[in-house]
Design a protein around this motif. Structure first.
Motif, PDB file in Angstrom:
ATOM      1  N   LEU A 106      -1.266   0.011   7.919  1.00 18.49           N
ATOM      2  CA  LEU A 106      -1.545   1.255   7.198  1.00 18.49           C
ATOM      3  C   LEU A 106      -1.452   2.455   8.112  1.00 18.49           C
ATOM      4  O   LEU A 106      -0.897   3.500   7.747  1.00 18.49           O
ATOM      5  N   GLY A 107      -1.994   2.336   9.340  1.00 14.65           N
ATOM      6  CA  GLY A 107      -1.982   3.442  10.291  1.00 14.65           C
ATOM      7  C   GLY A 107      -3.377   3.769  10.782  1.00 14.65           C
ATOM      8  O   GLY A 107      -4.370   3.392  10.163  1.00 14.65           O
ATOM      9  N   ASP A 119       1.694  -5.744  18.287  1.00 13.54           N
ATOM     10  CA  ASP A 119       0.236  -5.941  18.361  1.00 13.54           C
ATOM     11  C   ASP A 119      -0.540  -4.643  18.220  1.00 13.54           C
ATOM     12  O   ASP A 119      -1.777  -4.673  18.158  1.00 13.54           O
ATOM     13  N   CYS A 120       0.159  -3.508  18.164  1.00 15.13           N
ATOM     14  CA  CYS A 120      -0.505  -2.202  18.288  1.00 15.13           C
ATOM     15  C   CYS A 120      -0.697  -1.508  16.948  1.00 15.13           C
ATOM     16  O   CYS A 120       0.205  -1.505  16.093  1.00 15.13           O
ATOM     17  N   GLY A 121      -1.859  -0.874  16.778  1.00 17.81           N
ATOM     18  CA  GLY A 121      -2.056   0.039  15.666  1.00 17.81           C
ATOM     19  C   GLY A 121      -1.135   1.237  15.806  1.00 17.81           C
ATOM     20  O   GLY A 121      -0.630   1.542  16.886  1.00 17.81           O
ATOM     21  N   GLN A 122      -0.933   1.941  14.693  1.00 19.98           N
ATOM     22  CA  GLN A 122       0.045   3.029  14.659  1.00 19.98           C
ATOM     23  C   GLN A 122      -0.558   4.365  15.078  1.00 19.98           C
ATOM     24  O   GLN A 122      -1.724   4.660  14.777  1.00 19.98           O
ATOM     25  N   VAL A 123       0.238   5.171  15.765  1.00 19.78           N
ATOM     26  CA  VAL A 123      -0.113   6.563  16.033  1.00 19.78           C
ATOM     27  C   VAL A 123       0.204   7.345  14.756  1.00 19.78           C
ATOM     28  O   VAL A 123       1.356   7.367  14.313  1.00 19.78           O
ATOM     29  N   THR A 124      -0.800   7.975  14.184  1.00 19.15           N
ATOM     30  CA  THR A 124      -0.695   8.437  12.800  1.00 19.15           C
ATOM     31  C   THR A 124      -1.300   9.821  12.607  1.00 19.15           C
ATOM     32  O   THR A 124      -2.335  10.135  13.186  1.00 19.15           O
ATOM     33  N   ASP A 125      -0.665  10.633  11.762  1.00 19.51           N
ATOM     34  CA  ASP A 125      -1.304  11.812  11.188  1.00 19.51           C
ATOM     35  C   ASP A 125      -1.926  11.374   9.872  1.00 19.51           C
ATOM     36  O   ASP A 125      -1.258  10.726   9.049  1.00 19.51           O
ATOM     37  N   GLY A 126      -3.186  11.734   9.639  1.00 15.76           N
ATOM     38  CA  GLY A 126      -3.754  11.318   8.367  1.00 15.76           C
ATOM     39  C   GLY A 126      -5.135  11.872   8.122  1.00 15.76           C
ATOM     40  O   GLY A 126      -5.847  12.284   9.040  1.00 15.76           O
ATOM     41  N   ASN A 181       0.845  -1.195   0.000  1.00 15.15           N
ATOM     42  CA  ASN A 181       0.000   0.000   0.000  1.00 15.15           C
ATOM     43  C   ASN A 181       0.886   1.253   0.000  1.00 15.15           C
ATOM     44  O   ASN A 181       1.589   1.520   0.972  1.00 15.15           O
ATOM     45  N   PRO A 182       0.862   2.056  -1.063  1.00 17.86           N
ATOM     46  CA  PRO A 182       1.759   3.216  -1.140  1.00 17.86           C
ATOM     47  C   PRO A 182       1.445   4.319  -0.135  1.00 17.86           C
ATOM     48  O   PRO A 182       2.247   5.244   0.028  1.00 17.86           O
ATOM     49  N   ASN A 183       0.296   4.232   0.560  1.00 15.33           N
ATOM     50  CA  ASN A 183      -0.053   5.220   1.585  1.00 15.33           C
ATOM     51  C   ASN A 183       0.158   4.708   3.002  1.00 15.33           C
ATOM     52  O   ASN A 183      -0.170   5.411   3.965  1.00 15.33           O
ATOM     53  N   ALA A 184       0.680   3.504   3.161  1.00 14.21           N
ATOM     54  CA  ALA A 184       0.781   2.892   4.489  1.00 14.21           C
ATOM     55  C   ALA A 184       1.932   3.468   5.298  1.00 14.21           C
ATOM     56  O   ALA A 184       3.051   3.624   4.797  1.00 14.21           O
ATOM     57  N   GLN A 185       1.666   3.737   6.558  1.00 18.63           N
ATOM     58  CA  GLN A 185       2.696   4.250   7.457  1.00 18.63           C
ATOM     59  C   GLN A 185       3.850   3.271   7.590  1.00 18.63           C
ATOM     60  O   GLN A 185       5.012   3.662   7.664  1.00 18.63           O
ATOM     61  N   ALA A 186       3.546   1.979   7.602  1.00 17.10           N
ATOM     62  CA  ALA A 186       4.573   0.967   7.868  1.00 17.10           C
ATOM     63  C   ALA A 186       5.106   0.314   6.604  1.00 17.10           C
ATOM     64  O   ALA A 186       5.771  -0.717   6.680  1.00 17.10           O
ATOM     65  N   ARG A 187       4.855   0.916   5.434  1.00 16.70           N
ATOM     66  CA  ARG A 187       5.242   0.238   4.183  1.00 16.70           C
ATOM     67  C   ARG A 187       6.742   0.014   4.075  1.00 16.70           C
ATOM     68  O   ARG A 187       7.188  -0.921   3.405  1.00 16.70           O
TER      69      ARG A 187
END
Length: 413
Positions: free
Chosen positions: A353-354, A215-222, A182-188
């Motif tokens: 993804l975030g 196990d945790c989702g990402q802290v993200t600006d989006g 995914n080109p928009n993913a935080q963890a790509r």
């Protein structure tokens, strides 16, 4: 019936503060990019909605509906509103927009989901996000509220059905792998060692209880935006673009349920029941009933709320992919993996993804739209025509689910 004309998503790897932009700048860019992506003019939009959880805490900003007026002079006078339901804020904003369209008030709505979360230290961010729990009444002894809450959920599954932590690690591994496409993913671009998806305390340290770093989702600006239209407006749009109305995506069904805010109350209420969170199950089934989906085999993919691996583990059985307590089966047999019988979170989900909290529900709907219109690129599920989303706020205090389908899929069913 409400149609999805398209939308846009920001790069979830971005750090807005480091880029010198604020939440208003990000909002303006999101809507402008969305208008360009869909070939819509600002003057065509009848109503605006914003999903956001904690802009007051992270950015010192309220009244986000007023940001529409910064986007384009044509938006001066646009009716707008901001909606909050913790992590389900974006989905609740979508519900409000669809209700206006179905009531005949408006024909074309712009729905934005947005959150800035990377402008404060991690511990402060965790405290801000803890506002979705019952303040002063639960998890007061936890360093990190939500990892603790979803560690308790893992404990509850273990007590009711048994739980192998290896299955939680496998969920994380699948979602991080999906994010690479995914080109928009935080963890790509993240890189992991073989020990990252194990119980190795150095490579995958404990955050709270059973919940480890991976196990945790990402802290993200989006941010994400979708444009929703009445059948009349969608038909005009399709004609303008030279495509058939039945080739567009639409929201075929929705489910929306709420439960008491306290986690312990939810668990007590479901004691002896098959499902740990009955209101989540009801939201899922409500969406399917409204869409005429009678068998899970009618779905081609799922975008669900993996704020933690234990939340996705819960959702696998609440979605009916397995019987209650048997989510492990769908992990072991590859059902939820890419190429499986029912891929889950091909986008990478919140883990890969975030998770910009207020944007997640809108992003999920956008990804549903992408899948059923063959616009998901490298993470496209082949032949996808119908996708279900499941977005939760708090400890499932708010649950919202949508069925997104290509209109001609319903004709073929």
């Amino acid at each position: 019936m409400v149609y999805i004309l398209g939308g846009w998503q920001s790069d979830f790897a971005a750090n807005w503060q480091r880029q010198g932009i604020d939440i208003a700048d990000a909002f303006v860019d999101c809507v402008q990019q969305g208008l360009a992506a869909t070939a819509l003019d600002a003057g065509e939009i009848d109503t605006g909605h914003v999903g956001n959880f904690t802009a007051e805490l992270f950015a010192g900003q309220g009244l986000l509906g007023g940001f529409f007026g910064l986007v384009d002079p044509a938006f001066n006078g646009l009716p707008s509103a901001r909606h909050e339901a913790a992590c389900a804020s974006g989905s609740v904003a979508i519900l409000a927009a669809t209700a206006e369209i179905e009531a005949g008030r408006y024909d074309l709505a712009c729905v934005v989901g947005i959150e800035q979360m990377r402008n404060v230290p991690g511990r402060i961010a965790a405290q801000h996000l803890g506002a979705a729990a019952w303040a002063g009444h639960e998890f007061g002894d936890a360093d990190f509220v939500w990892p603790r809450a979803f560690s308790d959920l893992a404990d509850e599954y273990d007590a009711r059905y048994g739980l192998d932590p290896a299955h939680l690690r496998a969920i994380a591994e699948i979602n991080f792998a999906n994010a690479r496409r995914n080109p928009n993913a935080q963890a790509r671009g993240y890189r992991f060692s073989p020990e990252s998806f194990t119980d190795d305390d150095e490579a995958n340290p404990v955050v709270e209880g059973r919940i480890r770093k991976m196990d945790c989702g990402q802290v993200t600006d989006g941010s994400a935006v979708v444009f929703l239209a009445s059948p009349k407006r969608a038909a005009a749009y399709a004609a303008r673009r030279g495509v058939a109305l039945d080739s567009l995506a639409r929201i075929a069904g929705w489910g929306h349920r709420s439960a008491p805010i306290g986690y312990a109350r939810k668990i007590a209420d479901s004691a002896g029941a098959a499902y740990v969170f009955p209101q989540v199950r009801r939201a899922v089934l409500d969406a399917r009933a409204r869409a005429g989906v009678v068998d899970i085999a009618q779905l081609d993919a799922i975008e669900t709320h993996d704020c933690f691996t234990s939340s996705e583990y819960m959702e696998i059985d609440h979605l009916g992919i397995t019987a209650p307590g048997e989510s492990w089966r769908a992990i072991e047999d590859g059902t939820i993996a890419p190429g499986g019988a029912l891929p889950v979170n091909p986008s990478g989900g919140l883990i890969g993804l975030g998770h910009p909290v207020g944007a997640t529900g809108v992003r999920m709907l956008l990804d549903g739209y992408k899948q059923v219109t063959d616009r998901a690129g490298d993470y496209q599920v082949e032949g996808a025509a119908r996708v279900q989303t499941l977005n939760i706020g708090g400890s499932t205090t708010t649950s919202v689910s949508f069925i997104v389908e290509r209109a001609d899929a319903a004709l073929a069913a």
